[in-house]
Enzyme design. Sequence first.
Site, PDB file in Angstrom:
ATOM      1  N   GLN A   1       0.850  -1.195   0.000  1.00  0.00           N
ATOM      2  CA  GLN A   1       0.000   0.000   0.000  1.00  0.00           C
ATOM      3  C   GLN A   1       0.880   1.236   0.000  1.00  0.00           C
ATOM      4  OE1 GLN A   1      -2.973  -0.091   3.009  1.00  0.00           O
ATOM      5  NE2 GLN A   1      -4.090   1.680   2.225  1.00  0.00           N
ATOM      6  N   GLY A   2       0.537   2.199  -0.856  1.00  0.00           N
ATOM      7  CA  GLY A   2       1.285   3.443  -0.940  1.00  0.00           C
ATOM      8  C   GLY A   2       0.380   4.638  -0.825  1.00  0.00           C
ATOM      9  N   ALA A   3       0.926   5.803  -1.159  1.00  0.00           N
ATOM     10  CA  ALA A   3       0.162   7.048  -1.011  1.00  0.00           C
ATOM     11  C   ALA A   3      -0.962   7.160  -2.024  1.00  0.00           C
ATOM     12  CB  ALA A   3       1.110   8.237  -1.145  1.00  0.00           C
ATOM     13  N   THR A   4      -0.772   6.557  -3.199  1.00  0.00           N
ATOM     14  CA  THR A   4      -1.766   6.757  -4.261  1.00  0.00           C
ATOM     15  C   THR A   4      -2.451   5.472  -4.702  1.00  0.00           C
ATOM     16  OG1 THR A   4      -0.060   6.507  -5.969  1.00  0.00           O
ATOM     17  CG2 THR A   4      -0.500   8.739  -5.164  1.00  0.00           C
ATOM     18  N   ALA A   5      -2.028   4.315  -4.184  1.00  0.00           N
ATOM     19  CA  ALA A   5      -2.616   3.066  -4.672  1.00  0.00           C
ATOM     20  C   ALA A   5      -2.419   1.951  -3.665  1.00  0.00           C
ATOM     21  CB  ALA A   5      -1.990   2.671  -6.011  1.00  0.00           C
TER      22      ALA A   5
ATOM     23  N   VAL B   1      -2.068  -2.465  -3.688  1.00  0.00           N
ATOM     24  CA  VAL B   1      -1.834  -3.623  -4.562  1.00  0.00           C
ATOM     25  C   VAL B   1      -2.407  -4.868  -3.887  1.00  0.00           C
ATOM     26  CG1 VAL B   1      -0.128  -5.001  -5.791  1.00  0.00           C
ATOM     27  CG2 VAL B   1       0.259  -2.544  -5.450  1.00  0.00           C
TER      28      VAL B   1
ATOM     29  N   ASP C   1      12.263   6.340  -7.377  1.00  0.00           N
ATOM     30  CA  ASP C   1      11.804   5.789  -6.088  1.00  0.00           C
ATOM     31  C   ASP C   1      12.379   4.384  -5.886  1.00  0.00           C
ATOM     32  OD1 ASP C   1      10.586   5.758  -3.652  1.00  0.00           O
ATOM     33  OD2 ASP C   1       8.581   5.284  -4.414  1.00  0.00           O
TER      34      ASP C   1
END
Length: 722
Positions: free
Chosen positions: A21-25, A27, A138
């Site tokens: 899990q990231g800032a924009t999405a 998985v 990144d």
Amino acid sequence: MSEMTASTPSYLWSLQDVLGQGATACVYKGRNKRSGELVAVKVFNLASYNRTHEVQMREFDMLRKLNHKNIVELFAVEELPSKQKVLVMEFCSGGSLLNLLEQPENAFGLAEPEFLTVLQCVVQGMNHLRENGVVHRDIKPGNIMRQTGEDARSIYKLTDFGAARELEDDEKFISIYGTEEYLHPDMYERVMLRKPQQKSYGVSVDLWSVGVTFYHTATGSLPFMPFRGPRKDKQTMYKITTEKPAGAICGLQRVANGPIEWSTYLPDSCQLSQGLQMHLVPVLAGILEADQERCWAFEQFFTATTDILQRQPVHLFALQQAMAHCIYIHHYSTVSVFFEEVAMQTGIDVQHQQLLYLGHELPLEGSMKVVNLPHTTAARPLILLSHRTETNHSLPVREQTPIMPAKFDVIADYNFTKIVVGVVHQYQRIVQLLHLHRELLLEGYYSYMMVLRRACGEAMDNIARISIRLKSCLTLQHRIFTLRGHHASENLGAVDKNDRLQQVTEHLPGYTAGIQEFQNRLDHLQIEQAKLAEMLPSDKSCQKMQMLLQKIVAIHQLYHKDRLLGKLLYNDEQIHKFEKIHLSTHLKRVKSLIRENCMEKYRDLLDTARTWSRILLEMQIHMQDFNSFSTGLLADLEMSEQHQNKALDRILVTLQPSGAGQQHEEIELRDKELMLSRMYHLKEEMEILGQELQSSNSIIESLEAVHSAVAVRPSMARPATL
């Protein structure tokens, strides 16, 4: 569709199977509706749609453009019923590199073979990005996925191209992306410290992130660490990265507001060999350079890392130093270059080196290629003998002593056990390494003794050849004396020469006795070695450490569950406290096993090895002197025999000696005198060595009592095929 699942026309996934899990999405692990094939589905959140359309489409376009085995493959771009786009990508069952590094057994970095796999995959993936003019922006362990190939080997793949963009080497960008611990200092200053600046950034920012990632992978920790951590003390973090001296690859603050400790080396706890480190550290120093103008270019980085990956490791055990080495060298290099590399790493000059393999001397010509060297492993290395006195060292064992929380605290106790599991895994590796080194020491010294035993056999053969030559010379001398018997003056000369040859003959039994004394001493040493070797299988230190590790891991797993629960009921809290007492007991047993068992036995063997080394080296030097002397003596005897044959031929032609004949006899006499002088000198040396060996009996015998208490495995139990 259930609230716990989601789907597109071709794929479906559970919202509980989160891979990342990231800032924009986010998985998820999903499946193809028709084939059931596992996939990774990246679903973008609402915040991602606040970005410009160009930025939103960038990752789709990048993945369509890239096609490489070390970059996660894009299968499809699909839409949810809400018209949100999702990326359907290759599923990597091994998780991320970060997941791997967070496992307690990797708390001090990956093992050397796995690290090399990471290095190769990341370098190849980055090279593909550069060929396509892409900067990732990144790079970090969390964005490097791990897949298992058909041969069970790991394959690492770059992923998450949400921040990527096309950029040529001479282009710059000003937008900020990345994860703070892996950010280039210029970007860190702007985004983390909120300092206004007009700087632009080039492709070298990826190299900084790669350097931090490689350091993290090799050591299990970040290279730049404030005392309170990189996220709690951003000012010190920036200070460390920007004030780093040239060549330094690590900066650590050990106390609050304390000085920064710089290092140009990887830590001792790192599992990488010194041979690999000497090639890797310059790469890290070159790309962990805050000044973008001084940082390596990609071409230099690819050249250096490709050079490392093209080298083959040759495992070596320096017997008298009791040190393992791994020489990384190109397969096309000559053996002469290999010997120079060995000298550089071990400090043993080329002229003093002797290699053994599987108990036998390894004859090597300097012009041979390294590819022709036998295959080696850490457990089956080349044994390096030194023809000079060397100092052996015990293995550096630095105890990690984390402090157990005194009060009951579910989170603190869990964090403590996580650290402990990592430390005990390191202890287990140390115990296994000590055991292996004891095996190699015993096997190596057995081979050393066998080399000298063969040398003694060759010396006895030389004595036999000398004896035959002497008898031939005496026979010829007698015939000359008989034929010249009616000339008084010549008779006297012949008698004198005959006496000299007789004296040489009389000294031969002394040399024979000296060689036999060497053989007897080798018998004694091999008995001592066999006693130690017979006891090695009874040492169960590795098994004991494994059992202790399993018990500590079980407590760690219980504490993991307790942490998830947060607040424990009374009975659960009591169990938690009882396990803490057990954990303390297990740790005491771990330390006792390391200190009083493994290290003590290893030091005892090192003491014995020093005595063996001194005796064997003295013996080897004298054997070399004798072989050199006997070779010269045989040559002298052969020349003398030739002169006698010529003199005999002349006598057979005429019984009247000529002036030339007298001259030849004078030459023969000088040869005999030189030969006799050499033999007297060697006899004195042999007598001195015999006295030294006799005086060492008490030392050897006194070790027997110590050896009987030392548990070690037989060195010759290993089959020759190993």
